[in-house]
Design an enzyme around this catalytic site. Structure first.
Site, mmCIF file in Angstrom:
data_model
loop_
_atom_site.group_PDB
_atom_site.id
_atom_site.type_symbol
_atom_site.label_atom_id
_atom_site.label_comp_id
_atom_site.label_asym_id
_atom_site.label_seq_id
_atom_site.Cartn_x
_atom_site.Cartn_y
_atom_site.Cartn_z
ATOM 1 N N HIS A 1 0.868 -1.182 0.000
ATOM 2 C CA HIS A 1 0.000 0.000 0.000
ATOM 3 C C HIS A 1 0.908 1.237 0.000
ATOM 4 O O HIS A 1 2.024 1.178 0.528
ATOM 5 C CB HIS A 1 -0.829 -0.048 1.289
ATOM 6 C CG HIS A 1 -1.887 0.995 1.423
ATOM 7 N ND1 HIS A 1 -1.612 2.293 1.784
ATOM 8 C CD2 HIS A 1 -3.235 0.926 1.275
ATOM 9 C CE1 HIS A 1 -2.753 2.976 1.854
ATOM 10 N NE2 HIS A 1 -3.750 2.172 1.549
ATOM 11 N N ASP B 1 3.312 -3.966 8.041
ATOM 12 C CA ASP B 1 2.071 -3.223 7.828
ATOM 13 C C ASP B 1 0.938 -4.215 8.048
ATOM 14 O O ASP B 1 0.652 -5.054 7.193
ATOM 15 C CB ASP B 1 2.060 -2.654 6.403
ATOM 16 C CG ASP B 1 0.686 -2.112 6.002
ATOM 17 O OD1 ASP B 1 -0.275 -2.270 6.779
ATOM 18 O OD2 ASP B 1 0.580 -1.546 4.902
ATOM 19 N N GLN C 1 -4.328 -4.862 7.152
ATOM 20 C CA GLN C 1 -5.287 -5.915 6.809
ATOM 21 C C GLN C 1 -5.014 -7.187 7.618
ATOM 22 O O GLN C 1 -5.935 -7.963 7.873
ATOM 23 C CB GLN C 1 -5.212 -6.245 5.310
ATOM 24 C CG GLN C 1 -5.481 -5.073 4.386
ATOM 25 C CD GLN C 1 -6.925 -4.595 4.438
ATOM 26 O OE1 GLN C 1 -7.838 -5.324 4.821
ATOM 27 N NE2 GLN C 1 -7.146 -3.346 4.062
ATOM 28 N N LYS D 1 -10.571 -0.485 10.468
ATOM 29 C CA LYS D 1 -10.813 -1.662 9.614
ATOM 30 C C LYS D 1 -11.270 -2.854 10.441
ATOM 31 O O LYS D 1 -11.592 -3.899 9.901
ATOM 32 C CB LYS D 1 -9.547 -2.008 8.836
ATOM 33 C CG LYS D 1 -9.156 -0.912 7.857
ATOM 34 C CD LYS D 1 -8.057 -1.339 6.943
ATOM 35 C CE LYS D 1 -7.389 -0.156 6.281
ATOM 36 N NZ LYS D 1 -8.111 0.310 5.102
ATOM 37 N N CYS E 1 -4.747 2.405 -3.606
ATOM 38 C CA CYS E 1 -3.476 2.889 -3.043
ATOM 39 C C CYS E 1 -2.375 1.858 -3.249
ATOM 40 O O CYS E 1 -1.526 1.657 -2.358
ATOM 41 C CB CYS E 1 -3.609 3.242 -1.556
ATOM 42 S SG CYS E 1 -4.766 4.550 -1.256
HETATM 43 N N1 PMP Z 1 -1.774 -0.642 4.521
HETATM 44 C C1 PMP Z 1 -2.770 -1.396 4.042
HETATM 45 C C2 PMP Z 1 -2.473 -2.792 3.569
HETATM 46 C C3 PMP Z 1 -4.072 -0.890 4.014
HETATM 47 O O1 PMP Z 1 -5.072 -1.635 3.549
HETATM 48 C C4 PMP Z 1 -4.308 0.428 4.480
HETATM 49 C C5 PMP Z 1 -5.693 1.037 4.424
HETATM 50 N N2 PMP Z 1 -6.300 0.922 3.175
HETATM 51 C C6 PMP Z 1 -3.230 1.159 4.989
HETATM 52 C C7 PMP Z 1 -1.986 0.592 4.986
HETATM 53 C C8 PMP Z 1 -3.414 2.545 5.512
HETATM 54 O O2 PMP Z 1 -4.253 2.524 6.623
HETATM 55 P P1 PMP Z 1 -4.871 3.874 7.206
HETATM 56 O O3 PMP Z 1 -5.448 4.614 6.040
HETATM 57 O O4 PMP Z 1 -5.920 3.396 8.160
HETATM 58 O O5 PMP Z 1 -3.773 4.613 7.863
#
Ligand code: PMP
Length: 421
Positions: free
Chosen positions: A136, A213, A216, A239, A379
């Site tokens: 991401h 990270d 998920q 999430k 993203c």
């Molecule tokens: N990493 C991953 C794999 C994600 O799915 C997300 C959220 N889509 C993020 C990072 C970023 O998370 P946040 O927007 O809650 O900071």
């Protein structure tokens, strides 16, 4: 409100009743465009159970005060609930102690914290940072910023045609200059579950620090940070049934203690003098300013809620839905489904394209049938580029989805095919 959960119950699917679970999410009981809502966008953010909504209003109605700073009753109550929630998170991920749990705004802030605090202190010109094409943007851009500031080199683990990490040449990618390996536990764009332990072992052998990270991962797998063996694990509350604006960085005590603060301000200091200051102990050293108190309390309640159902039961339910979804989606003419073929390598996300239909059109047509999916690059532009597409449609499943949601998705896609035929 902010109660300490008992040992998280992993549970079994025998007692899992999806209709009862659904009943606890008020947002699911609505119609969209005249159809009952089928919410298949939980990888972007989950819906919130009644227990979390109630805890938020109870906090604001009865206990609202700033934490740690007051000795009056409301401040005492707010502080206890806030710190209890930290303890709940610590037990949930099996942290050695609550002080290793830092509240952040979410995964993004947690990853930036590591990049800017640990990274700026430890990465020097010519050093290397290893990430993957699967990441991401939150787990790419902070490392690019760090690499630019330190004149370090960013290197990538590639992915194969099923969106799995190519780890055969990991020993070549890891050098004595590798300082950080930052890798996602589970991909948001494809659902790929990464073999974190393997990456951790190789990275540690090379002397690198491992940042996971878990945005998920914490949602779709039981997380035991000590068993994973990583050095940092970042995840977001929103999430996993908690409010937006709250998340966690877990880090190993010795690393956190050695790190410089990320931001300066109230709460993170020990003594402030004219020219310099000294820092509070962890976790407060990394929590400058008034935190998201209600969010943290809400996250504790969300974890209690998930623990009560049991993570194993939730994962089993999601895998069952994923298998059903793939079984129903795969025969659709002109559908292209991205990600690993094997169920054991993917979690409850299905990213796809359908013929020449633009993913935004797919999402718009599905929305008119009450089915919420995401369309875009998620993203993860490097993943899109790898597959030669600019975007995909993505259906993601969580504990409150049922087979009817999948059937509605399939029926909606039949409409898309008819329109684009
Ligand atoms: N990493 C991953 C794999 C994600 O799915 C997300 C959220 N889509 C993020 C990072 C970023 O998370 P946040 O927007 O809650 O900071």
């Amino acid at each position: 409100m902010g109660t300490i959960s008992a040992e998280p119950r992993r549970g079994s699917r025998a007692g899992f009743d999806v209709e009862r679970v659904r009943g606890q999410f008020p947002a699911l009981a609505q119609s969209i465009n005249g159809q009952p809502l089928a919410y298949l966008d939980s990888a972007a953010t989950s819906q919130k159970p009644r227990a979390v909504l109630d805890a938020l209003s109870a906090y604001y109605e009865h206990d609202n005060a700033n934490v740690h700073r007051g000795i009056h009753e409301l401040s005492r109550r707010a502080t206890i609930a806030f710190e209890d929630a930290r303890g709940t998170v610590a037990r949930w991920v099996n942290a050695a102690e609550p002080a290793e749990v830092i509240w952040t705004r979410g995964t993004t802030e947690a990853l930036n914290l590591v990049a800017m605090a640990w990274g700026l202190d430890n990465v020097e010109e010519g050093d290397e940072i290893l990430i993957s094409v699967l990441e991401h943007h939150s787990n790419i851009v902070p490392w690019q910023l760090l690499a630019q500031r330190r004149r370090a080199k960013l290197r990538y683990i590639e992915i194969d045609e099923q969106g799995r990490l190519v780890l055969d040449d990991l020993s070549r990618l890891l050098t004595e200059r590798t300082k950080i390996v930052a890798i996602s536990h589970v991909s948001n764009a494809l659902g790929t579950i990464n073999p974190i332990e393997r990456v951790v072992d190789a990275a540690h052998d090379a002397g690198a620090v491992v940042v996971v990270d878990g945005a998920q991962g914490a949602v779709h797998t039981p997380v035991d940070v000590q068993a994973l063996g990583a050095d940092f694990y970042a995840f977001s509350g929103h999430k996993m049934c908690a409010p937006t604006g709250i998340g966690v960085l877990w880090g190993r005590r010795d690393l956190l203690e050695a790190m410089s603060p990320y931001q300066g301000g109230g709460e993170m200091i020990s003594v402030v003098e004219r020219e310099q200051s000294t820092w509070a102990a962890i976790p407060h050293k990394f929590e400058a300013g008034t935190p998201n108190i209600a969010g943290a309390i809400g996250m504790g309640v969300a974890i209690d809620f998930l623990a009560e159902i049991g993570m194993e039961a939730i994962v089993e339910h999601e895998q069952d839905l994923l298998s059903y979804a793939l079984e129903r989606l795969r025969p659709i003419p002109d559908i292209r489904i991205f990600g690993p073929d094997s169920l054991s390598e993917r979690s409850a996300v299905v990213s796809f394209t359908l013929g020449d239909a633009h993913p935004h059109d797919i999402s718009t047509i599905l929305d008119s049938a009450g089915v919420a999916v995401r369309a875009g690059h998620h993203c993860a532009q490097l993943v899109m580029k790898h597959f030669g597409v600019s975007s995909t449609a993505r259906a993601s499943f969580y504990l409150y989805n049922n087979r009817d949601d999948v059937d509605r998705l399939v029926a909606g896609l039949a409409q898309v095919s008819a329109i684009f035929a």
